[in-house]
Design a protein around this motif. Structure first.
Motif, short mmCIF file in Angstrom:
data_model
loop_
_atom_site.label_atom_id
_atom_site.label_comp_id
_atom_site.label_asym_id
_atom_site.label_seq_id
_atom_site.Cartn_x
_atom_site.Cartn_y
_atom_site.Cartn_z
N ASP A 22 0.80 -1.23 0.00
CA ASP A 22 0.00 0.00 0.00
C ASP A 22 0.83 1.28 0.00
N GLY A 23 1.77 1.41 0.91
CA GLY A 23 2.56 2.63 1.00
C GLY A 23 3.36 2.88 -0.25
N GLU B 209 1.08 3.90 -3.10
CA GLU B 209 0.66 5.30 -2.93
C GLU B 209 1.77 6.23 -3.43
N TYR B 210 3.00 5.93 -3.05
CA TYR B 210 4.13 6.74 -3.49
C TYR B 210 4.27 6.71 -5.01
#
Length: 156
Positions: free
Chosen positions: A94-95, A98-99
Motif C-alpha cells: 500500500d505505502g 501510494e508513493y
C-alpha cells in the motif's frame, strides 16, 4: 494466479478503472505505462515476482504483464476488486503504491529506464548517459527527479 492477484491489487490500489486500461487513446496508454512501471519497481524491490521485463521505448516492459492486466480489464472493475480483496498479503504494498501513484509518469519512466540500464550495465553513471541517448527528450531535471525516485525506493 498469484501474479494476477498481485496485478489486480496494483490496479485497484492505484485507483485505475478497467475502462482506463482498455482505452485506446492517451489516457489508456498512460494508465498502462503506470501499471508497467509500478509492477517493475515492485519486482525490483522483491515484493512481487513472475514477470520478465525487456527494455522498450518507454522503459522496462513485460508482455506477460500486459496480457494479465488487459485480461483483468476485460473482466471488469467488479472482478478486479474481488480478486484484489483475495490478496491479503498485498496490503504490504500500500505505502509503496501510494508513493508510485503520485510520481509524474515521465519521471517514473525515466527512473525505471535508469534502474534497468544500471542493473544491466552495473553502473549508474553509464546508465545516465545511455538513458539520454535512447531518450533524447530527457534533460538534467528529468535525471535528477528520477534519481530521487530511485533513492526513495532504495535503488540508487
Amino acid at each position: 494466479m498469484d501474479e494476477v492477484k498481485n496485478v489486480a491489487y496494483v490496479i485497484y490500489r492505484l485507483g485505475i478503472r478497467a475502462q482506463d486500461l482498455l482505452d485506446q487513446g492517451d489516457r489508456g496508454f498512460e494508465t498502462r505505462v503506470l501499471v508497467q512501471k509500478a509492477v517493475y519497481f515492485l519486482q525490483r524491490l522483491g515484493l512481487m515476482r513472475g514477470y520478465v521485463f525487456d527494455l522498450y521505448l518507454h522503459g522496462p516492459y513485460s508482455t506477460q504483464l500486459a496480457d494479465d492486466y488487459m485480461w483483468l480489464a476485460r473482466k471488469g472493475d467488479e472482478y478486479i476488486s474481488r480478486v484484489a480483496e483475495e490478496c491479503a498479503e498485498c496490503q504490504k504494498l500500500d505505502g509503496l503504491l501510494e508513493y508510485l501513484g503520485e510520481i509524474d509518469l515521465r519521471t517514473l519512466e525515466v527512473a525505471a529506464t535508469l534502474a534497468e540500464l544500471a542493473a544491466v550495465k552495473g553502473n549508474l553513471e553509464e546508465a545516465k548517459g545511455l538513458t539520454r541517448r535512447i531518450k533524447p527528450w530527457v534533460d538534467d531535471e528529468d535525471i535528477v527527479a528520477a534519481l530521487q525516485v530511485l533513492k526513495d525506493l532504495g535503488l540508487g
